[in-house]
Design a protein around this motif. Structure first.
Motif, mmCIF file in Angstrom:
data_model
loop_
_atom_site.group_PDB
_atom_site.id
_atom_site.type_symbol
_atom_site.label_atom_id
_atom_site.label_comp_id
_atom_site.label_asym_id
_atom_site.label_seq_id
_atom_site.Cartn_x
_atom_site.Cartn_y
_atom_site.Cartn_z
ATOM 1 N N GLY A 215 -1.232 36.210 -26.638
ATOM 2 C CA GLY A 215 -0.078 36.640 -27.705
ATOM 3 C C GLY A 215 0.044 35.821 -28.575
ATOM 4 N N PRO A 216 0.391 36.086 -29.980
ATOM 5 C CA PRO A 216 1.177 34.544 -31.507
ATOM 6 C C PRO A 216 2.162 33.947 -30.257
ATOM 7 C CG PRO A 216 1.139 36.883 -31.423
ATOM 8 C CD PRO A 216 0.183 36.990 -30.707
ATOM 9 N N THR A 217 3.115 35.004 -29.048
ATOM 10 C CA THR A 217 4.688 34.509 -29.357
ATOM 11 C C THR A 217 5.092 34.562 -27.929
ATOM 12 O OG1 THR A 217 5.343 36.808 -29.366
ATOM 13 C CG2 THR A 217 5.664 35.648 -31.678
ATOM 14 N N ALA A 218 3.629 33.937 -27.079
ATOM 15 C CA ALA A 218 4.121 33.977 -25.799
ATOM 16 C C ALA A 218 2.504 33.042 -25.291
ATOM 17 C CB ALA A 218 3.971 35.305 -25.345
ATOM 18 N N VAL A 219 3.219 32.270 -24.087
ATOM 19 C CA VAL A 219 2.851 31.107 -23.223
ATOM 20 C C VAL A 219 3.136 31.155 -22.338
ATOM 21 C CG1 VAL A 219 4.126 29.505 -23.633
ATOM 22 C CG2 VAL A 219 2.132 28.886 -23.317
ATOM 23 N N ARG A 220 1.946 31.389 -21.472
ATOM 24 C CA ARG A 220 2.393 30.704 -19.419
ATOM 25 C C ARG A 220 2.055 29.498 -19.364
ATOM 26 N NH1 ARG A 220 -1.914 34.453 -16.308
ATOM 27 N NH2 ARG A 220 -2.823 32.031 -16.190
ATOM 28 N N ALA A 221 2.846 28.809 -18.391
ATOM 29 C CA ALA A 221 2.521 27.272 -17.714
ATOM 30 C C ALA A 221 3.331 27.494 -16.239
ATOM 31 C CB ALA A 221 3.317 26.310 -18.761
ATOM 32 N N ARG A 222 2.138 26.443 -16.395
ATOM 33 C CA ARG A 222 2.196 26.425 -14.779
ATOM 34 C C ARG A 222 3.344 25.289 -14.388
ATOM 35 N NH1 ARG A 222 -4.207 24.580 -13.377
ATOM 36 N NH2 ARG A 222 -3.032 22.694 -14.313
ATOM 37 N N LEU A 223 3.632 25.199 -13.710
ATOM 38 C CA LEU A 223 4.498 24.450 -13.334
ATOM 39 C C LEU A 223 4.161 23.159 -11.734
ATOM 40 C CD1 LEU A 223 7.829 26.851 -12.397
ATOM 41 C CD2 LEU A 223 7.041 25.516 -14.540
ATOM 42 N N ASN A 224 5.248 22.752 -11.946
ATOM 43 C CA ASN A 224 4.713 21.451 -10.665
ATOM 44 C C ASN A 224 4.984 22.425 -8.888
ATOM 45 O OD1 ASN A 224 3.922 19.133 -9.312
ATOM 46 N ND2 ASN A 224 5.403 17.947 -9.730
ATOM 47 N N GLY A 225 4.113 23.319 -9.121
ATOM 48 C CA GLY A 225 4.048 23.758 -7.823
ATOM 49 C C GLY A 225 3.503 25.270 -8.060
ATOM 50 N N PRO A 226 3.495 26.329 -6.896
ATOM 51 C CA PRO A 226 3.036 27.030 -6.604
ATOM 52 C C PRO A 226 3.220 28.472 -7.918
ATOM 53 C CG PRO A 226 4.233 27.050 -4.513
ATOM 54 C CD PRO A 226 4.493 26.281 -5.292
ATOM 55 N N ALA A 227 3.070 28.582 -9.142
ATOM 56 C CA ALA A 227 4.214 29.156 -9.595
ATOM 57 C C ALA A 227 4.206 29.098 -11.191
ATOM 58 C CB ALA A 227 6.209 28.472 -9.847
ATOM 59 N N VAL A 228 4.570 30.162 -12.384
ATOM 60 C CA VAL A 228 4.148 29.459 -13.567
ATOM 61 C C VAL A 228 5.398 30.574 -14.047
ATOM 62 C CG1 VAL A 228 1.513 30.092 -13.177
ATOM 63 C CG2 VAL A 228 3.026 32.339 -13.308
ATOM 64 N N LEU A 229 5.542 30.252 -14.983
ATOM 65 C CA LEU A 229 6.478 30.330 -15.757
ATOM 66 C C LEU A 229 6.117 30.781 -17.830
ATOM 67 C CD1 LEU A 229 9.184 30.520 -16.307
ATOM 68 C CD2 LEU A 229 9.239 28.219 -17.582
ATOM 69 N N VAL A 230 6.399 32.121 -17.761
ATOM 70 C CA VAL A 230 6.585 32.521 -18.851
ATOM 71 C C VAL A 230 7.828 33.075 -20.241
ATOM 72 C CG1 VAL A 230 5.466 34.704 -20.317
ATOM 73 C CG2 VAL A 230 4.353 34.158 -17.994
ATOM 74 N N THR A 231 7.283 32.380 -21.190
ATOM 75 C CA THR A 231 8.351 32.156 -22.498
ATOM 76 C C THR A 231 7.869 33.086 -23.219
ATOM 77 O OG1 THR A 231 8.914 30.398 -21.594
ATOM 78 C CG2 THR A 231 9.366 30.768 -23.316
ATOM 79 N N ALA A 232 8.957 33.901 -23.796
ATOM 80 C CA ALA A 232 8.239 34.704 -24.797
ATOM 81 C C ALA A 232 9.443 35.119 -25.851
ATOM 82 C CB ALA A 232 7.673 36.146 -24.955
ATOM 83 N N ILE A 233 8.980 34.968 -27.135
ATOM 84 C CA ILE A 233 9.552 35.558 -28.233
ATOM 85 C C ILE A 233 9.708 36.737 -28.902
ATOM 86 C CG2 ILE A 233 11.320 33.484 -28.640
ATOM 87 C CD1 ILE A 233 9.029 33.109 -30.853
ATOM 88 N N ALA A 234 10.361 37.607 -29.440
ATOM 89 C CA ALA A 234 10.162 38.776 -29.762
ATOM 90 C C ALA A 234 10.892 39.270 -30.867
ATOM 91 C CB ALA A 234 10.049 40.204 -29.022
ATOM 92 N N PRO A 235 10.504 40.383 -31.924
ATOM 93 C CA PRO A 235 11.496 40.329 -32.960
ATOM 94 C C PRO A 235 13.237 41.328 -32.504
ATOM 95 C CG PRO A 235 9.317 42.005 -33.221
ATOM 96 C CD PRO A 235 9.517 40.609 -31.642
ATOM 97 N N ASP A 236 12.874 41.845 -31.447
ATOM 98 C CA ASP A 236 13.915 42.966 -30.321
ATOM 99 C C ASP A 236 13.739 43.250 -29.227
ATOM 100 O OD1 ASP A 236 11.634 44.636 -29.963
ATOM 101 O OD2 ASP A 236 11.963 45.682 -32.389
#
Length: 257
Positions: A215-236
């Motif tokens: 979506g427009p305000t969230a991203v999923r990123a692979r880490l250097n290992g068996p892991a993913v990090l989702v970072t998101a912002i929102a109005p509330d």
């Protein structure tokens, strides 16, 4: 008068396919209750706020350990609200979370949002130590201000090691005193809620998930290992939870990679 309180959780296999809690101890505002778990074999603990905290100058700490083969889920009964201290200039409050997940253990760390009220000053530190076969789902949701008010000062650091090696180390700061640009288009862009979802899953070694926009305000990123990090912002907080919830379903569902 500032408050110092510590809560400790220790989960171990009970020998019958379930998980026991030989240590479940809270103090002051950190009351712990064992509650009904949704998944078989899992011990669920809910943090119940027993008083207003953290205030300026308070030092709160939560430690949780999932021993080899244990399954532990920790959530909260309500949001945590960082409030101004009784004395102006009395120093920031500190909230420290330390998590240990041993071999073949599972920990779902899913607290309710942390709200930074106007005039508050909080340092949130989360340190996670994972064994190489450990599984982790960690959600962090930060909300700047209660309804209709500006937020306080909030500094957050998340450090994760896996098998003794760094997996993630990041630090953010928002509100008065934070580095310039925290509310600009490169960071929050005027939004009031920011969160992340970290999933560490050993099977990702064989089938890593891709990097993608969610979506427009969230991203999923692979880490250097068996892991993913989702970072998101929102109005509330409500919209932030919805975004992270959809991200969790995307990670768990078929075709998510």
């Amino acid at each position: 008068m500032s408050v110092r309180a510590t809560a400790r959780i220790h989960a171990v296999p009970d020998g019958r396919g379930g998980t026991a809690l030989p240590v479940l101890r809270g103090e002051g505002p950190l009351a712990l209750r064992r509650t009904r778990a949704a998944l078989p074999g899992t011990a669920r603990v809910t943090v119940v706020g027993a008083m207003s905290a953290p205030l300026g100058g308070d030092r709160l700490a939560v430690g949780a350990r999932a021993a080899r083969g244990a399954r532990l889920a920790v959530d909260a009964a309500a949001a945590t609200v960082a409030l101004p201290g009784p004395r102006p200039g009395g120093g920031p409050a500190h909230y420290t979370v330390t998590l240990h997940v041993e071999e073949d253990a599972v920990l779902d760390w899913l607290p309710e949002p942390l709200v930074s009220a106007h005039g508050s000053d909080l340092v949130l530190t989360t340190v996670v130590h994972l064994a190489t076969t450990a599984r982790l789902t960690l959600r962090e949701e930060l909300v700047l201000g209660r309804h209709g008010e500006a937020g306080g000062t909030l500094r957050s650091r998340l450090t994760v090691t896996r098998g003794g090696r760094p997996l993630l180390d990041q630090e953010t700061a928002y509100g008065p005193g934070a580095p310039g640009g925290w509310d600009g288009p490169a960071v929050l862009g005027g939004h009031r809620a920011v969160g992340q979802l970290l999933v560490v899953e050993p099977s990702f070694e064989e089938k890593a998930l891709d990097n993608r926009m969610l979506g427009p305000t969230a991203v999923r990123a692979r880490l250097n290992g068996p892991a993913v990090l989702v970072t998101a912002i929102a109005p509330d907080a409500r919209e932030l939870r919805a975004v992270l919830g959809r991200a969790a379903q995307d990670i768990a569902g078929p075709g998510s990679g």
